[in-house]
Scaffold this active site. Structure first.
Site, mmCIF file in Angstrom:
data_model
loop_
_atom_site.group_PDB
_atom_site.id
_atom_site.type_symbol
_atom_site.label_atom_id
_atom_site.label_comp_id
_atom_site.label_asym_id
_atom_site.label_seq_id
_atom_site.Cartn_x
_atom_site.Cartn_y
_atom_site.Cartn_z
ATOM 1 N N ARG A 49 0.837 -1.190 0.000
ATOM 2 C CA ARG A 49 0.000 0.000 0.000
ATOM 3 C C ARG A 49 0.875 1.244 0.000
ATOM 4 O O ARG A 49 1.893 1.301 0.693
ATOM 5 C CB ARG A 49 -0.933 0.007 1.206
ATOM 6 C CG ARG A 49 -0.261 -0.114 2.568
ATOM 7 C CD ARG A 49 -1.326 -0.189 3.633
ATOM 8 N NE ARG A 49 -0.771 -0.361 4.966
ATOM 9 C CZ ARG A 49 -1.508 -0.569 6.048
ATOM 10 N NH1 ARG A 49 -2.832 -0.625 5.943
ATOM 11 N NH2 ARG A 49 -0.952 -0.718 7.228
ATOM 12 N N ASP A 51 0.939 5.471 0.481
ATOM 13 C CA ASP A 51 0.191 6.494 1.208
ATOM 14 C C ASP A 51 -0.410 7.518 0.250
ATOM 15 O O ASP A 51 -0.092 7.550 -0.944
ATOM 16 C CB ASP A 51 1.109 7.207 2.209
ATOM 17 C CG ASP A 51 1.509 6.306 3.367
ATOM 18 O OD1 ASP A 51 0.758 5.354 3.663
ATOM 19 O OD2 ASP A 51 2.560 6.564 3.984
ATOM 20 N N ARG A 194 10.064 7.943 3.399
ATOM 21 C CA ARG A 194 9.952 9.386 3.624
ATOM 22 C C ARG A 194 10.676 9.805 4.897
ATOM 23 O O ARG A 194 11.251 10.902 4.968
ATOM 24 C CB ARG A 194 8.480 9.789 3.664
ATOM 25 C CG ARG A 194 7.785 9.648 2.304
ATOM 26 C CD ARG A 194 6.281 9.672 2.426
ATOM 27 N NE ARG A 194 5.809 10.912 2.994
ATOM 28 C CZ ARG A 194 4.555 11.103 3.437
ATOM 29 N NH1 ARG A 194 3.677 10.094 3.372
ATOM 30 N NH2 ARG A 194 4.194 12.258 3.927
#
Length: 251
Positions: A49, A51, A194
């Site tokens: 998945r 974001d 990130r």
């Protein structure tokens, strides 16, 4: 039969890959398109998945359906039906137990930074106006390969059984327009890339020394690492599977 579907998307308009009750997602749009064209409800299991706002140059999912007589035609019709920011590259029959998420052996991400304000890359990359010491950032990126527990880069309250990841490569490159951070691992934690990039930027700006990274990783504390950089610069670029997955086995 089980099929793998390969696709790409530009994530700006979506709240990530996975279905959500009150937000538009890539999974929802892709499943709706498949279900409409195949005239039967289709559920797609993704390779992972992403974001909200994150992009994918290469993504895979699997779904089960009766034998599809012309997969190339279905790809053509899907691309005509889907919005411009989602593109399907192929649909391939695979073994009945093949799994888009669990059978993936490597994933590669890129993160894009722009050196100057650029209207053509505004939605594609993170603008950093400060000087960055790329050599120091690459030194720390290389250190990541010496570790496996990356809890310090994981989103808090994540429901995972382990924080271990086998990072196989991590490095920065530059061109005339941007910096690109590339990282490959067997798996990634939520928000990990990130957070890693945010930490490397702290190093590049002199807020953290390269040697500090050892303490950050050992702390297992998300608060010790750098802030997460914006989603718009992050791209899933490659998902690798064992070759036999695509041997078009039936059953």
């Amino acid at each position: 039969m089980r099929y793998f579907i390969q696709f790409s998307y530009f994530g700006k308009a979506y709240h990530g890959w996975q279905n959500q009750p009150n937000a538009i997602t890539v999974q929802e749009v892709l499943e709706k398109a498949l279900s409409t064209l195949l005239r039967e409800k289709v559920e797609v299991v993704g390779a992972g998945r992403t974001d909200a706002g994150v992009h994918a140059k290469q993504m895979f999912g699997h779904f089960d359906f009766d034998p599809i007589p012309d997969a190339e035609d279905l790809v053509y019709r899907l691309n005509a039906f889907l919005p411009d920011d989602i593109v399907v590259q192929g649909i391939h029959p695979v073994a009945a137990d093949a799994h888009a998420r669990f059978d993936a052996v490597e994933r590669t991400y890129e993160y894009w930074l722009v050196k100057e304000k650029n209207p053509f890359l505004f939605d594609h990359a993170h603008f950093v106006k400060h000087y960055l010491d790329v050599d120091a950032m690459n030194k720390v990126a290389k250190i990541l390969l010496d570790y496996t527990d990356f809890e310090c880069f994981s989103k808090s309250n994540t429901d995972v059984k382990t924080f271990n990841c086998d990072v196989k490569e991590a490095f920065w490159t530059t061109d005339e327009e941007k910096w690109v951070f590339t990282i490959t691992a067997d798996r990634f934690l939520r928000n990990m890339v990130r957070a890693v990039v945010g930490t490397l930027l702290d190093v590049g700006q002199g807020k953290m020394s390269p040697e500090d990274i050892h303490q950050v990783i050992a702390s297992k504390d998300r608060g010790e690492a750098g802030v997460s950089v914006p989603a718009k610069g992050l791209y899933l670029t490659k998902v690798l599977y064992p070759k036999e997955i695509f041997d078009e086995q039936k059953g």
